[in-house]
Structure formats: structure tokens, C-alpha cells
Design an enzyme around this catalytic site. Structure first.
Site, PDB file in Angstrom:
ATOM      1  CG  LEU A 156     -77.537  -0.779  -1.708  1.00  0.00           C
ATOM      2  CD1 LEU A 156     -78.557  -1.310  -2.713  1.00  0.00           C
ATOM      3  CD2 LEU A 156     -76.266  -0.382  -2.425  1.00  0.00           C
ATOM      4  CE1 TYR A 157     -76.353  -3.515   6.859  1.00  0.00           C
ATOM      5  CE2 TYR A 157     -78.030  -2.188   7.944  1.00  0.00           C
ATOM      6  CZ  TYR A 157     -77.141  -3.243   7.965  1.00  0.00           C
ATOM      7  OH  TYR A 157     -77.041  -4.037   9.081  1.00  0.00           O
ATOM      8  CB  ALA A 158     -82.649  -1.639   4.440  1.00  0.00           C
TER       9      ALA A 158
END
Length: 338
Positions: free
Chosen positions: A151-153
């Protein structure tokens, strides 16, 4: 020149703000001092910046739209370097909402403010993680990034898309830069480099994921900041693309927007990085070999060609040099010498 640096008390934001201050610029530092890791480290960085008469601190969260709008309106920065974000691949599995709030909503609030007070150049910090499951190495800026594995990406990829739309709609000259495993003095304690140093010094076992078979395009902090400062002078505009750059340029066909890797293009095996730490400390680590963690990728390798073509620079600090500087800083910081 007046520069707004978001995340100024963070690892990269601190070094970036300090370099601009050392160069004689005015810096407005915006930071929320979140508790993702020890706020004391952030406060120590912030105190150094507050020692400059040309530094103006603003304490608050990017999720506070009114504060973001008023900060931009009051200070009217000529250059904006957006480094504030909720970082960390693994933590995005535990607390996904923090990433949507900071990385997506916070970025939206900032570009909304900038559409009304357009800077000469807006720089947005992205990440090598956006390359995700792309199996083709080295990672080139023109490669497809539609398959994030964390999700960070995904939130950083969303940030790139949001900034592109605002560059197109409102003519905000924008450069997105993708970081590759940044380390160095004043680094984040949640990252592998400092975790390894702390545990090895205490005689504790270190956890080596991917069974030590991963490699990373490690980037020393001074090299990263040099790349940011040089790119800040290269304001994107399609008509300014030189013929020799055009073939590899990520410049948008419809907006003054491009994305650039900041990395040396020299992958380092994880075990070599650990060996550099062991040599700098003079202690052999106790190692626990573990499989790959969710959200990780086995290898990262940047193409540095566009950065080199645009700025004449590519990161070149070896991991042995960089790790030695990190270990020396940590020893002084831990004993209160700095």
C-alpha cells in the site's frame, strides 16, 4: 530563494532543509512530529535547523487543509520540496489508513494550495517501491508501474498521478524523484541499517530477510540530497528537452512534469552491506536467516541515466564509506556527543 520543505524534521527532510540553509536560502519547515518512531530524534534534528535565523518552523499535519493553505499563502515559497509522508513498506500492512491520510490526502491538500500560489518548481518524493513486481532491471523511469506490491507503494504511485494532473491542469512545474534505499547519519531507526547497528552493538541477533539473497541500490544521504538540489534547478518543460536526453526522458507529453530516479545504479548484495557494518563496528553479527517478508521485492536497481543526463551527477558513495559515516554518527549520537 524561499523554500518550503515538508517533513523537515524527518531523515531526508532534515538533510535537505539544512543543505538549502547552508547555501543561504530561506527555509520554511513543515512537520507534524508523528510518533511512527521516537519523536526525540525528530526534535534533535529540528533543533539544529532552528539554530539558523533563516529557518521558520511550522508544526502541523498535512491532513490539516487549512494549515497547509495558510502556510503556502503566508510564505509564498518559490520552491517546494514535498518530503513529508508516512513511510515504511511493512507498517503499511499494519496501519493502512495512515498512508491514505498522509500520502494521498496530505499531498492533495498541498497541490490544492499550490494551484493558487504556483511555485517556480514543485518537487515530490516518490519511491523505488512503485516499480513493484516489474521484473525488468534496471528500473527506468519510463517503465510501467501499474503493479505495486504494498500500500505504501500504491499511495506514492497515487501521489505521482495526482501531481501530474495538477501540473497539467494548472501548469505547476513538477519533478517527482524516486528514492532507492536511503541510509546515513540521522537516519530512521525503523530502517534495516540502524536496526542492524543497534542490535550488533548489543550483541543481539539480527534478522536477515530473503535469506540474505536480496540486493539493493543503496543510496547514501549526501548523494540523495545532492541529486535533489541539482534537480531543483532543472525545471521541467517539454520544449526544453535536449535531443540527447529525449530518448530516455520521462517528461509528460501534456504537462511540465517528469519523474527521475536518484540512485547510483550499482546494486549491493544485502550480505555485503551487513559485512560493511560488521567491519565498521569491529564485531561479527549473529544472524537469523528468514524468508522474504510480504511487500518486499528481491532486488532493486535504478537506471541513473536520466539523472546523469539532466544534472551531470550520479550517486557514487560506496556502502563501505557510507556505513562508516553512519556508524560514527550513531556512536556520537548515542553518547550525547551531538
Amino acid at each position: 530563494m524561499k523554500v518550503l520543505v515538508t517533513g523537515s524534521a524527518g531523515f531526508i527532510g532534515f538533510h535537505t532543509a539544512k543543505r538549502f540553509l547552508d547555501a543561504g536560502h530561506e527555509v520554511v519547515g513543515f512537520d507534524g512530529f508523528t510518533k511512527y518512531y521516537d519523536p526525540q530524534l525528530k526534535q534533535a534534528r529540528d533543533q539544529i535547523l532552528r539554530g539558523y535565523s533563516s529557518f521558520t518552523p511550522v508544526v502541523g499535519m498535512l491532513e490539516d487543509r487549512g494549515l497547509v493553505l495558510s502556510t503556502v499563502e503566508e510564505h509564498q515559497p518559490e520552491l517546494v520540496v514535498h518530503l513529508a509522508a508516512q513511510a515504511g513498506v511493512r507498517y503499511s500492512i499494519e496501519n493502512p489508513a495512515a498512508y491514505i491520510d498522509s500520502n494521498v490526502l496530505g499531498t492533495f491538500h498541498l497541490v490544492e494550495a499550490l494551484r493558487h500560489r504556483k511555485p517556480k518548481h514543485f518537487l515530490f518524493a516518490s519511491t523505488s517501491s512503485v516499480y513493484g513486481a516489474n521484473p525488468v532491471l534496471p528500473f527506468e523511469e519510463t517503465a510501467r508501474t501499474a503493479f505495486p506490491v504494498s500500500l505504501y507503494a500504491a499511495t506514492k504511485s497515487a501521489g505521482e498521478a495526482i501531481t501530474h494532473s495538477y501540473a497539467h491542469l494548472f501548469g505547476i512545474p513538477t519533478t517527482c524523484f524516486r528514492f532507492f534505499t536511503v541510509y546515513g547519519p540521522w537516519g530512521r531507526p525503523d530502517m534495516a541499517a540502524l536496526k542492524f547497528i543497534q542490535r550488533i552493538r548489543r550483541g543481539e541477533e539480527i534478522e536477515v530477510y530473503g535469506n540474505g539473497e536480496m540486493s539493493r541500490d543503496f543510496t547514501f544521504i549526501d548523494d540523495l540530497v545532492e541529486g535533489i538540489l541539482r534537480l531543483s534547478q532543472v525545471v521541467p518543460a517539454a520544449s526544453q528537452t535536449e535531443p540527447e536526453v529525449r530518448a530516455i526522458d520521462s517528461i509528460s507529453p501534456v504537462a511540465p512534469w517528469r519523474v527521475v530516479n536518484i540512485a547510483g545504479g550499482k546494486p549491493v548484495p544485502l550480505m555485503r552491506f551487513i559485512t560493511a557494518i560488521e567491519n565498521a563496528l569491529g564485531v561479527e553479527a549473529k544472524k537469523k536467516m528468514l524468508p522474504m517478508q510480504a511487500g518486499d521485492v528481491p532486488d532493486t536497481l535504478a537506471s541513473p541515466d536520466l539523472l546523469l543526463s539532466l544534472t551531470g551527477f550520479r550517486p557514487n558513495t560506496t556502502v563501505e564509506e557510507g556505513v562508516k559515516a553512519l556508524v560514527n554518527w550513531y556512536s556520537e549520537y548515542e553518547t550525547g556527543a551531538i
